[in-house]
Motif scaffolding. Structure first.
Motif, PDB file in Angstrom:
ATOM      1  N   TYR A 124      43.839  54.417  50.112  1.00 32.10           N
ATOM      2  CA  TYR A 124      42.706  53.555  49.769  1.00 32.10           C
ATOM      3  C   TYR A 124      43.185  52.244  49.150  1.00 32.10           C
ATOM      4  CZ  TYR A 124      39.660  57.603  50.533  1.00 32.10           C
ATOM      5  OH  TYR A 124      38.988  58.644  51.088  1.00 32.10           O
ATOM      6  N   ALA A 125      44.219  52.345  48.307  1.00 27.59           N
ATOM      7  CA  ALA A 125      44.752  51.133  47.681  1.00 27.59           C
ATOM      8  C   ALA A 125      45.354  50.194  48.720  1.00 27.59           C
ATOM      9  CB  ALA A 125      45.802  51.515  46.634  1.00 27.59           C
ATOM     10  N   ALA A 128      42.517  48.427  50.550  1.00 24.63           N
ATOM     11  CA  ALA A 128      41.954  47.343  49.739  1.00 24.63           C
ATOM     12  C   ALA A 128      42.890  46.139  49.719  1.00 24.63           C
ATOM     13  CB  ALA A 128      41.701  47.846  48.314  1.00 24.63           C
ATOM     14  N   ALA A 129      44.201  46.392  49.633  1.00 23.36           N
ATOM     15  CA  ALA A 129      45.167  45.290  49.634  1.00 23.36           C
ATOM     16  C   ALA A 129      45.113  44.516  50.940  1.00 23.36           C
ATOM     17  CB  ALA A 129      46.574  45.838  49.384  1.00 23.36           C
ATOM     18  N   GLU A 130      45.001  45.224  52.056  1.00 18.41           N
ATOM     19  CA  GLU A 130      44.932  44.545  53.349  1.00 18.41           C
ATOM     20  C   GLU A 130      43.653  43.724  53.459  1.00 18.41           C
ATOM     21  OE1 GLU A 130      45.794  45.728  57.945  1.00 18.41           O
ATOM     22  OE2 GLU A 130      44.115  46.731  56.982  1.00 18.41           O
ATOM     23  N   ALA A 138      54.561  43.525  50.638  1.00 18.32           N
ATOM     24  CA  ALA A 138      54.248  43.352  49.217  1.00 18.32           C
ATOM     25  C   ALA A 138      53.559  44.601  48.667  1.00 18.32           C
ATOM     26  CB  ALA A 138      53.367  42.126  49.021  1.00 18.32           C
ATOM     27  N   SER A 139      52.689  45.224  49.476  1.00 16.63           N
ATOM     28  CA  SER A 139      52.017  46.451  49.039  1.00 16.63           C
ATOM     29  C   SER A 139      53.031  47.564  48.829  1.00 16.63           C
ATOM     30  CB  SER A 139      50.976  46.878  50.080  1.00 16.63           C
ATOM     31  OG  SER A 139      49.989  45.889  50.247  1.00 16.63           O
ATOM     32  N   LEU A 140      54.014  47.665  49.750  1.00 16.83           N
ATOM     33  CA  LEU A 140      55.035  48.693  49.620  1.00 16.83           C
ATOM     34  C   LEU A 140      55.873  48.482  48.363  1.00 16.83           C
ATOM     35  CD1 LEU A 140      56.461  51.145  50.894  1.00 16.83           C
ATOM     36  CD2 LEU A 140      57.956  49.532  52.090  1.00 16.83           C
TER      37      LEU A 140
END
Length: 400
Positions: A124-125, A128-130, A138-140
């Motif tokens: 889910y996070a 939301a980041a995408e 960056a999310s990783l």
């Protein structure tokens, strides 16, 4: 802890999770190889689970075109666990546990494909980041920071790409816009007279949607001289305005002439809706359009239909009166009744002016800004002056 012959399981999921757990403890990845189904009822009666290094890579006819071939990872390992269905349970019928390759240490086992898993909360996070434009890399890095290092994550960047790709595919199949377009296509096959249109933004995402069924088209052709435009309906979860052109038929029943789901209430959206409405009805203009006091709506309507007379909807005027003049309607006040008398029952202009002055004096409201602003627009809502405007508009259209 170690598989043995005649070990039994209740279902296939339990069997697979046991094999995955055994591979994790021993230090090898696992795969599902093949299965057989019953000819009677189609249920699975045989399954073969193997090591991830089972078999060898088959030759590919395109190998001569590959400049950087992938490294061979399979070693022909024969480790396997075969189960068969016996009396509604699954029993281990064949077992071989000797690997022909070194096993991995526990520190790296979590990186096998069979062991990697993207937790639901982190999924889910990532979604939301995408949605807000954060790149996958960056999310990783952020998730790695939370986990105390990338080695502590149970998934890789490829897993993130696969997860988000699957999410997009699900949206493409089941989102509201897709369902709406499929509905339009179905209506067109049922009746070629059905009209629909939609507007997209610079990223090819649908913003505004308009539709007119054959009944709406026919009703407008017969009863479209005076119509009302309303955007006070917001029935969808995104709170998008549902815009409706409506009117009355010869039985004084409400009929719909056109409907749209708008992205917003800007002048661009309103102009697109009005232009599309006229396109659907072969550029036939009404004599009068009733709208609320929205300045953006009035401006768009004037630009698209400059020759059409604009009136203000009395329902919205009464609603705004309650909103802005609630202090004048307390206790046994008859303010709203007298206000409606000025709106509906003054047959002459001079009578309207006298009644309006009497209203302001009785309720000490001469300085009220909303009453001052609505008085400036009296030609659009006071019955007598509005009726004369109707006559002029009707006469001009029928004599030119």
């Amino acid at each position: 802890m170690t598989p043995t012959l005649d070990l039994e399981f209740d279902n296939l999921e339990e069997t697979w999770q046991y094999w995955v757990g055994y591979g994790k403890r021993m230090g090898f990845g696992v795969r599902k190889e093949n299965s057989n189904k019953s000819k009677k009822d189609g249920s699975i009666i045989y399954y073969k689970y193997v090591c991830h290094k089972e078999g060898v890579r088959k030759p590919d006819k395109r190998d001569f075109k590959i400049k950087k071939p992938r490294q061979e990872t399979r070693t022909g390992c024969e480790v396997r666990m075969i189960i068969k269905k016996v009396n509604r349970r699954f029993r281990v019928s064949e077992l071989y546990l000797d690997h022909n390759h070194p096993l991995e240490p526990q520190e790296t086992v979590h990186m096998f494909a069979s062991q990697r898993k993207l937790p639901e909360a982190q999924g889910y996070a990532l979604e939301a980041a995408e949605d807000v434009g954060v790149k996958q890399k960056a999310s990783l890095n952020l998730m790695s920071k939370y986990a105390g290092g990338r080695a502590n994550l149970r998934y890789t960047e490829e897993d993130i790409k696969s997860y988000l790709r699957a999410r997009r595919q699900r949206k493409m199949c089941y989102d509201e816009a897709g369902c709406l377009l499929r509905y339009f296509q179905h209506q067109l096959t049922e009746n070629p007279s059905y009209f629909h249109a939609y507007q997209v933004d610079s990223e090819d995402r649908i913003t505004n949607v308009f539709w007119d069924d054959p009944h709406m088209l026919l009703d407008y052709d017969c009863f479209g001289d005076v119509i009302s435009f309303d955007t006070t309906y917001s029935t969808n979860r995104e709170n998008r305005p549902l815009a409706i052109f409506s009117g009355l038929n010869h039985y004084r029943e409400v009929v719909i002439f056109g409907v749209a789901l708008l992205y917003d209430e800007t002048i661009e959206s309103f102009k697109w809706f009005f232009e599309t409405f006229l396109q659907a009805h072969k550029e036939k203009l009404p004599f009068t359009v009733f709208i609320d006091q929205d300045a953006t709506m009035a401006r768009a309507l004037k630009e698209v239909m400059p020759t059409v007379k604009h009136g203000l909807c009395t329902f919205h005027i009464n609603r705004y009166a309650v909103k802005h003049l609630g202090n004048l309607m307390k206790d046994d006040s008859h303010f709203l009744g007298k206000f409606n008398w000025c709106m509906y029952h003054c047959e002459e202009k001079i009578v309207f002016e006298e009644s309006w002055k009497e209203l302001l004096l009785k309720y000490n409201a001469a300085d009220n800004p909303w009453l001052m602003s609505i008085y400036e627009l009296k030609e659009k809502w006071a019955a007598r002056m509005l009726h004369e405007g109707f006559k002029d508009s009707w006469y001009e259209k029928h004599t030119t």
